[in-house]
Design a protein around this motif. Structure first.
Motif, mmCIF file in Angstrom:
data_model
loop_
_atom_site.group_PDB
_atom_site.id
_atom_site.type_symbol
_atom_site.label_atom_id
_atom_site.label_comp_id
_atom_site.label_asym_id
_atom_site.label_seq_id
_atom_site.Cartn_x
_atom_site.Cartn_y
_atom_site.Cartn_z
ATOM 1 N N LEU A 1 0.834 -1.209 0.000
ATOM 2 C CA LEU A 1 0.000 0.000 0.000
ATOM 3 C C LEU A 1 0.868 1.258 0.000
ATOM 4 C CD1 LEU A 1 -2.816 -1.041 2.518
ATOM 5 C CD2 LEU A 1 -3.017 -0.772 0.034
ATOM 6 N N TYR A 2 1.951 1.213 0.758
ATOM 7 C CA TYR A 2 2.893 2.337 0.821
ATOM 8 C C TYR A 2 3.474 2.626 -0.562
ATOM 9 C CZ TYR A 2 7.418 4.579 1.823
ATOM 10 O OH TYR A 2 8.513 5.405 1.824
ATOM 11 N N SER A 3 3.908 1.570 -1.254
ATOM 12 C CA SER A 3 4.500 1.729 -2.577
ATOM 13 C C SER A 3 3.489 2.273 -3.578
ATOM 14 C CB SER A 3 5.044 0.372 -3.055
ATOM 15 O OG SER A 3 5.654 0.492 -4.311
ATOM 16 N N PHE A 4 2.275 1.746 -3.555
ATOM 17 C CA PHE A 4 1.231 2.176 -4.483
ATOM 18 C C PHE A 4 0.880 3.651 -4.276
ATOM 19 C CE2 PHE A 4 -3.278 2.929 -5.348
ATOM 20 C CZ PHE A 4 -3.340 2.611 -6.700
ATOM 21 N N LEU A 5 0.691 4.048 -3.025
ATOM 22 C CA LEU A 5 0.318 5.439 -2.730
ATOM 23 C C LEU A 5 1.418 6.413 -3.131
ATOM 24 C CD1 LEU A 5 -1.443 5.117 0.753
ATOM 25 C CD2 LEU A 5 -2.503 5.773 -1.415
ATOM 26 N N LEU A 6 2.678 6.070 -2.841
ATOM 27 C CA LEU A 6 3.782 6.968 -3.184
ATOM 28 C C LEU A 6 3.945 7.104 -4.692
ATOM 29 C CD1 LEU A 6 6.754 6.454 -0.714
ATOM 30 C CD2 LEU A 6 5.129 8.322 -0.854
ATOM 31 N N THR A 7 3.782 6.002 -5.410
ATOM 32 C CA THR A 7 3.877 6.051 -6.872
ATOM 33 C C THR A 7 2.852 7.017 -7.446
ATOM 34 O OG1 THR A 7 4.671 3.770 -6.974
ATOM 35 C CG2 THR A 7 3.745 4.689 -8.991
ATOM 36 N N ALA A 8 1.605 6.877 -7.004
ATOM 37 C CA ALA A 8 0.540 7.762 -7.480
ATOM 38 C C ALA A 8 0.837 9.213 -7.118
ATOM 39 C CB ALA A 8 -0.798 7.333 -6.873
ATOM 40 N N HIS A 9 1.372 9.428 -5.933
ATOM 41 C CA HIS A 9 1.630 10.796 -5.478
ATOM 42 C C HIS A 9 2.762 11.445 -6.257
ATOM 43 C CE1 HIS A 9 2.415 14.126 -2.639
ATOM 44 N NE2 HIS A 9 1.137 13.996 -2.384
ATOM 45 N N TYR A 10 3.835 10.703 -6.527
ATOM 46 C CA TYR A 10 4.963 11.262 -7.281
ATOM 47 C C TYR A 10 4.540 11.676 -8.698
ATOM 48 C CZ TYR A 10 8.508 10.038 -3.801
ATOM 49 O OH TYR A 10 9.270 9.967 -2.670
ATOM 50 N N PHE A 11 3.737 10.840 -9.351
ATOM 51 C CA PHE A 11 3.273 11.202 -10.688
ATOM 52 C C PHE A 11 2.315 12.395 -10.644
ATOM 53 C CE2 PHE A 11 4.473 6.767 -12.093
ATOM 54 C CZ PHE A 11 5.427 7.199 -13.003
#
Length: 420
Positions: A390-400
């Protein structure tokens, strides 16, 4: 654009050498120290990273901006004064309150090393100021040499202390020496530009007032950013224990290698270039930014694919059997590597256009996302693998999302230019 890529090349060359020293040392270090030792180090680094946000009240970002040497020097002196005051206060607070503070954070493992915390924050803040000064002067070869020196000093000390079997303190002292390794080199260069006659309290106060939005918006924003970046390790150390935190810490260390090698060095050169171009030429900045983004996306694919396909195997062979779980954690988090690497340098555009409040809201949203994630993890009793996913998914979306917003800022600036 040629100057940008030559500066990037100069920085990357030194960073490659520095990172090679670090990479080659990791298999040795992981055999000299246990996952619990690494967990203590990771918690210490994370807590230092959070406190670093206060070191210069973020006035360090001002140093490349003034057109004259006089105001740039006064900006750097303002940062050094603030750093000295903040570090002294931190020492006093930790001296009297460290047992209560560490107990509150469920990080009692750090009690024996409290005195190294203010030292670490001071050295980190000092290097940040001196690095930014070198960026202003476009001394990228000097920065490369400094990177190699600090990597060598820190790595050698960690191995030496590991052979002495003195436990986590060897890692922490080594990490502190990593931060101190480049101070002498960078400070000598700083002194070559220093002129006492043009330093004045009046000018420093003028800079503090003129850039008052920096501590008003960028300081809270940087605190939120630091919490977002360091919260995972602090959370894993306090909730899952030092051993799992050590494995996550190693996974993040390996994932951060391409980010620190490419993203940070590119970011320094990129900031120096766009600060020189200035805010009156958004068309040129947008062109450089789009070209840079495409190249970074391509570069990030190779390490991403390697980790996704061979994560556990790489960690087992390289670091030993007890670090296989770290490879699994790295695979889970590898997806955000691409987004982080591509977006990291572009954030400097907000400095040039003084979008400090904008920066604040970006970091606030990320902080709230992670608070929600870790609260959900505790509430549902999620396994560490699920939390990491969940951490990885949320950060990916946020960076983009950040990347999209930054280019929107540039489009608005170009639109204003057309209206004028």
């Amino acid at each position: 654009m040629g100057n940008l890529y030559s500066n990037i090349l100069a920085l990357v060359t030194g960073s490659i050498a520095a990172r090679l020293i670090g990479i080659l040392s990791i298999p040795i270090i992981t055999r000299l120290y246990s996952p619990i030792d690494m967990g203590v180090l990771s918690a210490f680094i994370s807590l230092s990273g959070v406190l670093l946000a206060f070191s210069s009240l973020r006035y360090s970002v001002v140093i490349p901006l003034p057109r004259t040497l006089g105001y740039a020097l006064n900006s750097s002196m303002l940062c050094l004064v603030i750093l000295s005051v903040v570090s002294s206060l931190l020492f006093v607070i930790t001296y009297f309150c460290y047992p209560s503070i560490f107990q509150l954070l469920n990080l009692d493992v750090l009690n024996p090393y409290w005195y190294l915390l203010p030292i670490s924050v001071f050295l980190l803040g000092l290097v940040e100021i001196l690095n930014t000064w070198a960026v202003r002067c476009k001394e990228f070869k000097l920065l490369s040499k400094a990177n190699v020196l600090q990597s060598f000093v820190g790595t050698a000390s960690k191995i030496l202390f590991g052979l002495m079997s003195i436990g986590p303190i060897g890692l922490i002292i080594g990490q502190t020496l990593v931060q101190a390794g480049s101070v002498i080199t960078l400070f000598k260069f700083y002194l070559t530009n220093y002129n006492k006659k043009i330093i004045s309290t009046r000018k420093m106060l003028f800079i503090a007032r003129y850039y008052a939005d920096i501590p008003k918006y960028r300081l809270p924003s940087q605190v939120l950013l630091s919490l977002s970046m360091n919260m995972p390790i602090l959370f894993y150390a306090s909730y899952y224990g030092s051993e799992d935190a050590g494995k996550v810490g190693l996974a993040l260390m390996v994932l951060s290698l391409p980010i620190s090698l490419i993203g940070n060095t590119v970011g320094q050169a990129f900031y120096g270039e766009i600060a020189t171009i200035g805010r009156k030429n958004p068309i040129k900045i947008e062109k450089i930014s789009r070209d840079l983004l495409k190249k970074l996306l391509l570069v990030s694919l190779l390490p991403f694919i390697l980790i996704i396909v061979f994560g556990e195997v790489i960690f087992k062979i390289t670091f030993g059997n007890e670090w296989v779980d770290a490879g699994k954690y790295a695979r889970i988090m590898a997806i955000y590597l691409v987004a982080n690497l591509a977006s990291a340098p572009l954030i400097n555009i907000l400095n040039v256009y003084a979008r400090n409040s904008f920066y604040f809201w970006i970091n606030l949203s990320r902080f709230l996302l992670l608070i929600g994630l870790f609260s959900l993890s505790i509430l549902l009793g999620l396994a560490i693998e699920n939390t990491l996913f969940l951490y990885s998914f949320l950060l990916t979306a946020h960076y983009f999302f950040i990347t999209y917003l930054i280019f929107k800022v540039l489009k608005n600036e170009i639109k204003k230019l057309g209206e004028n």
